[in-house]
Design a protein around this motif. Structure first.
Motif, PDB file in Angstrom:
ATOM      1  N   LEU A   1       0.806  -1.011  -0.050  1.00  0.00           N
ATOM      2  CA  LEU A   1      -0.024   0.111  -0.006  1.00  0.00           C
ATOM      3  C   LEU A   1       0.886   1.293  -0.009  1.00  0.00           C
ATOM      4  O   LEU A   1       0.574   2.252  -0.681  1.00  0.00           O
ATOM      5  CB  LEU A   1      -0.765  -0.019   1.086  1.00  0.00           C
ATOM      6  N   TRP A   2       1.920   1.304   0.732  1.00  0.00           N
ATOM      7  CA  TRP A   2       2.662   2.617   0.979  1.00  0.00           C
ATOM      8  C   TRP A   2       3.306   2.957  -0.271  1.00  0.00           C
ATOM      9  O   TRP A   2       3.310   4.151  -0.714  1.00  0.00           O
ATOM     10  CB  TRP A   2       3.706   2.378   2.264  1.00  0.00           C
ATOM     11  N   THR A   3       4.321   1.976  -0.860  1.00  0.00           N
ATOM     12  CA  THR A   3       4.792   2.257  -2.115  1.00  0.00           C
ATOM     13  C   THR A   3       4.081   2.582  -3.541  1.00  0.00           C
ATOM     14  O   THR A   3       3.997   3.297  -3.977  1.00  0.00           O
ATOM     15  CB  THR A   3       5.890   1.325  -2.373  1.00  0.00           C
ATOM     16  N   ARG A   4       3.023   1.330  -3.389  1.00  0.00           N
ATOM     17  CA  ARG A   4       2.299   1.239  -4.769  1.00  0.00           C
ATOM     18  C   ARG A   4       1.144   2.192  -4.932  1.00  0.00           C
ATOM     19  O   ARG A   4       0.968   2.676  -5.949  1.00  0.00           O
ATOM     20  CB  ARG A   4       1.963  -0.203  -4.945  1.00  0.00           C
ATOM     21  N   HIS A   5       0.751   2.816  -3.739  1.00  0.00           N
ATOM     22  CA  HIS A   5      -0.301   3.744  -3.745  1.00  0.00           C
ATOM     23  C   HIS A   5      -0.148   5.023  -3.302  1.00  0.00           C
ATOM     24  O   HIS A   5      -0.199   6.000  -4.034  1.00  0.00           O
ATOM     25  CB  HIS A   5      -1.660   3.247  -3.102  1.00  0.00           C
ATOM     26  N   VAL A   6       0.455   5.175  -1.890  1.00  0.00           N
ATOM     27  CA  VAL A   6       0.607   6.543  -1.408  1.00  0.00           C
ATOM     28  C   VAL A   6       1.722   7.048  -1.860  1.00  0.00           C
ATOM     29  O   VAL A   6       1.718   8.343  -2.591  1.00  0.00           O
ATOM     30  CB  VAL A   6       0.982   6.210   0.250  1.00  0.00           C
ATOM     31  N   LEU A   7       2.933   6.533  -2.020  1.00  0.00           N
ATOM     32  CA  LEU A   7       4.081   7.087  -2.811  1.00  0.00           C
ATOM     33  C   LEU A   7       4.043   7.422  -4.309  1.00  0.00           C
ATOM     34  O   LEU A   7       4.414   8.507  -4.827  1.00  0.00           O
ATOM     35  CB  LEU A   7       5.366   6.489  -2.296  1.00  0.00           C
ATOM     36  N   ASP A   8       3.344   6.395  -4.903  1.00  0.00           N
ATOM     37  CA  ASP A   8       3.143   6.684  -6.346  1.00  0.00           C
ATOM     38  C   ASP A   8       2.200   7.871  -6.460  1.00  0.00           C
ATOM     39  O   ASP A   8       2.378   8.541  -7.472  1.00  0.00           O
ATOM     40  CB  ASP A   8       2.584   5.186  -6.960  1.00  0.00           C
ATOM     41  N   SER A   9       1.270   8.190  -5.647  1.00  0.00           N
ATOM     42  CA  SER A   9       0.397   9.259  -5.775  1.00  0.00           C
ATOM     43  C   SER A   9       1.114  10.382  -5.512  1.00  0.00           C
ATOM     44  O   SER A   9       0.865  11.598  -5.925  1.00  0.00           O
ATOM     45  CB  SER A   9      -0.862   8.922  -4.995  1.00  0.00           C
ATOM     46  N   LEU A  10       1.917  10.341  -4.474  1.00  0.00           N
ATOM     47  CA  LEU A  10       2.807  11.513  -3.879  1.00  0.00           C
ATOM     48  C   LEU A  10       3.617  12.191  -5.079  1.00  0.00           C
ATOM     49  O   LEU A  10       3.866  13.152  -4.894  1.00  0.00           O
ATOM     50  CB  LEU A  10       3.380  11.101  -2.812  1.00  0.00           C
ATOM     51  N   GLN A  11       3.942  11.319  -5.967  1.00  0.00           N
ATOM     52  CA  GLN A  11       4.818  11.823  -7.074  1.00  0.00           C
ATOM     53  C   GLN A  11       4.074  13.126  -7.692  1.00  0.00           C
ATOM     54  O   GLN A  11       4.823  14.017  -8.344  1.00  0.00           O
ATOM     55  CB  GLN A  11       5.046  10.643  -8.002  1.00  0.00           C
ATOM     56  N   LEU A  12       2.777  12.928  -7.930  1.00  0.00           N
ATOM     57  CA  LEU A  12       2.007  14.031  -8.401  1.00  0.00           C
ATOM     58  C   LEU A  12       2.064  15.386  -7.894  1.00  0.00           C
ATOM     59  O   LEU A  12       2.440  16.555  -8.485  1.00  0.00           O
ATOM     60  CB  LEU A  12       0.533  13.646  -8.576  1.00  0.00           C
ATOM     61  N   PHE A  13       2.110  15.318  -6.558  1.00  0.00           N
ATOM     62  CA  PHE A  13       2.397  16.682  -5.695  1.00  0.00           C
ATOM     63  C   PHE A  13       3.767  17.217  -5.976  1.00  0.00           C
ATOM     64  O   PHE A  13       4.184  18.291  -6.026  1.00  0.00           O
ATOM     65  CB  PHE A  13       1.968  16.409  -4.256  1.00  0.00           C
ATOM     66  N   ALA A  14       4.847  16.358  -6.293  1.00  0.00           N
ATOM     67  CA  ALA A  14       6.340  16.654  -6.399  1.00  0.00           C
ATOM     68  C   ALA A  14       6.354  17.129  -7.446  1.00  0.00           C
ATOM     69  O   ALA A  14       7.184  18.135  -7.921  1.00  0.00           O
ATOM     70  CB  ALA A  14       6.828  15.507  -6.116  1.00  0.00           C
ATOM     71  N   LEU A  15       5.559  16.752  -8.638  1.00  0.00           N
ATOM     72  CA  LEU A  15       5.472  17.524  -9.801  1.00  0.00           C
ATOM     73  C   LEU A  15       4.936  18.986 -10.078  1.00  0.00           C
ATOM     74  O   LEU A  15       5.195  19.705 -10.645  1.00  0.00           O
ATOM     75  CB  LEU A  15       4.982  16.455 -11.215  1.00  0.00           C
ATOM     76  N   ARG A  16       3.936  19.076  -9.387  1.00  0.00           N
ATOM     77  CA  ARG A  16       2.990  20.281  -9.109  1.00  0.00           C
ATOM     78  C   ARG A  16       2.798  20.673  -7.615  1.00  0.00           C
ATOM     79  O   ARG A  16       1.787  20.285  -7.124  1.00  0.00           O
ATOM     80  CB  ARG A  16       1.847  20.292 -10.020  1.00  0.00           C
ATOM     81  N   ARG A  17       3.736  21.316  -7.090  1.00  0.00           N
ATOM     82  CA  ARG A  17       3.706  21.700  -5.518  1.00  0.00           C
ATOM     83  C   ARG A  17       2.777  22.924  -5.463  1.00  0.00           C
ATOM     84  O   ARG A  17       2.174  23.246  -4.374  1.00  0.00           O
ATOM     85  CB  ARG A  17       5.106  21.962  -4.849  1.00  0.00           C
ATOM     86  N   GLU A  18       2.711  23.874  -6.238  1.00  0.00           N
ATOM     87  CA  GLU A  18       1.815  25.387  -6.378  1.00  0.00           C
ATOM     88  C   GLU A  18       0.566  25.012  -5.852  1.00  0.00           C
ATOM     89  O   GLU A  18      -0.191  24.025  -6.566  1.00  0.00           O
ATOM     90  CB  GLU A  18       2.228  25.904  -7.260  1.00  0.00           C
ATOM     91  N   PRO A  19      -0.263  25.509  -5.066  1.00  0.00           N
ATOM     92  CA  PRO A  19      -1.545  25.309  -4.634  1.00  0.00           C
ATOM     93  C   PRO A  19      -2.154  25.523  -5.903  1.00  0.00           C
ATOM     94  O   PRO A  19      -1.960  26.502  -6.821  1.00  0.00           O
ATOM     95  CB  PRO A  19      -1.913  26.410  -3.524  1.00  0.00           C
ATOM     96  N   ALA A  20      -3.338  24.808  -5.980  1.00  0.00           N
ATOM     97  CA  ALA A  20      -4.271  25.039  -7.380  1.00  0.00           C
ATOM     98  C   ALA A  20      -5.534  24.488  -7.057  1.00  0.00           C
ATOM     99  O   ALA A  20      -5.746  23.569  -5.774  1.00  0.00           O
ATOM    100  CB  ALA A  20      -3.670  23.746  -8.513  1.00  0.00           C
ATOM    101  N   VAL A  21      -6.597  24.645  -7.634  1.00  0.00           N
ATOM    102  CA  VAL A  21      -7.792  23.952  -7.423  1.00  0.00           C
ATOM    103  C   VAL A  21      -7.934  22.716  -8.555  1.00  0.00           C
ATOM    104  O   VAL A  21      -7.936  22.881  -9.726  1.00  0.00           O
ATOM    105  CB  VAL A  21      -9.139  24.982  -7.781  1.00  0.00           C
ATOM    106  N   TRP A  22      -8.117  21.499  -7.858  1.00  0.00           N
ATOM    107  CA  TRP A  22      -7.858  20.427  -8.437  1.00  0.00           C
ATOM    108  C   TRP A  22      -9.464  19.622  -8.564  1.00  0.00           C
ATOM    109  O   TRP A  22     -10.263  19.786  -7.822  1.00  0.00           O
ATOM    110  CB  TRP A  22      -7.211  19.328  -7.920  1.00  0.00           C
ATOM    111  N   MET A  23      -9.629  18.850  -9.576  1.00  0.00           N
ATOM    112  CA  MET A  23     -10.758  17.823  -9.718  1.00  0.00           C
ATOM    113  C   MET A  23     -10.100  16.428  -9.894  1.00  0.00           C
ATOM    114  O   MET A  23      -9.143  16.099 -10.617  1.00  0.00           O
ATOM    115  CB  MET A  23     -11.778  18.066 -10.749  1.00  0.00           C
ATOM    116  N   ASP A  24     -10.421  15.463  -8.997  1.00  0.00           N
ATOM    117  CA  ASP A  24      -9.898  14.306  -9.143  1.00  0.00           C
ATOM    118  C   ASP A  24     -11.041  13.216  -9.545  1.00  0.00           C
ATOM    119  O   ASP A  24     -12.146  13.206  -8.762  1.00  0.00           O
ATOM    120  CB  ASP A  24      -9.259  13.625  -7.546  1.00  0.00           C
ATOM    121  N   MET A  25     -10.959  12.781 -10.620  1.00  0.00           N
ATOM    122  CA  MET A  25     -11.848  11.738 -11.359  1.00  0.00           C
ATOM    123  C   MET A  25     -11.829  10.250 -10.700  1.00  0.00           C
ATOM    124  O   MET A  25     -10.878   9.720 -10.833  1.00  0.00           O
ATOM    125  CB  MET A  25     -11.787  11.968 -12.875  1.00  0.00           C
TER     126      MET A  25
END
Length: 217
Positions: A53-77
């Motif tokens: 769970l930690w690497t495959r889901h949490v850290l894999d998802s955390l990569q997205l924030f590392a790519l775009r750290r500036e605050p934004a308004v998101w929609m997650d589908m």
């Protein structure tokens, strides 16, 4: 980082290249524990991936924030268990800026997401509707994310109404080994700029960053 190297990451640890605050790291661990707790009654993720769970889901998802750290308004589908949208929303809690609209039509999963938001302080809200309904009620947004949801052509179709209102919107989609074929198929119908970000946790997987989306006539 190759998939074979994932084992060196202790559960709950965050590699330096994904650096987040101590408070955010703790919120992410609380979230992971909630997924494990609820998984016994709701099929939030594939059971075979629960040990990772930690690497495959949490850290894999955390990569997205590392790519775009500036605050934004998101929609997650199709947020499901909250990957990657809720992870982004947890990371936004530090800045007190930005927001993530989690679109999830399954009522049980929506209930889980609300509980996770309450316990982590994530900057998010849940929309228990289908994606096409969300397009009619959401304000203009800056970015869209999705993970393990649908083929790229379908994701672009759902994103198109938002791109029409905001030409500068960026789309961020986690994709697996067959992503190149999905991109080729999508280019038959859509014009778009594309940046491929290789996953650091799943060999052959990427995060596709898409901009300037327009549909061919």
């Amino acid at each position: 980082m190759k998939a074979a190297e994932q084992s060196v990451i202790a559960d709950g640890a965050i590699p330096p290249f994904l650096s987040v605050s101590r408070e955010t790291a703790e919120r992410l661990r609380v979230y992971a524990d909630l997924v494990r707790k609820w998984q016994s009654s709701i099929n939030l993720i594939s059971p075979k991936t629960l040990p990772d769970l930690w690497t495959r889901h949490v850290l894999d998802s955390l990569q997205l924030f590392a790519l775009r750290r500036e605050p934004a308004v998101w929609m997650d589908m199709g947020s499901g268990a909250g990957f990657p949208g809720l992870v982004t929303a947890i990371c936004l809690a530090d800045s007190g800026k930005g927001w993530v609209h989690l679109v999830e039509s399954n009522n049980k999963k929506a209930a889980f997401l609300r509980q996770a938001i309450a316990q982590t302080g994530a900057r998010a809200s849940v929309m228990p509707v289908r994606i096409d309904a969300a397009a009619k009620s959401l304000p203009d947004i800056d970015a869209i994310s999705a993970r393990a949801l649908a083929p790229l052509t379908d994701l672009l179709f759902h994103s198109a109404p938002f791109a029409a209102r905001n030409p500068s919107i960026r789309l961020w989609f986690h994709k697996g080994l067959d992503y190149a074929e999905e991109v080729r198929s999508a280019r038959d119908l859509w014009a778009f700029d594309l940046v491929e970000h290789n996953s650091q946790f799943q060999d052959g997987s990427v995060i596709l960053e898409i901009g300037n989306l327009t549909k061919f006539n």
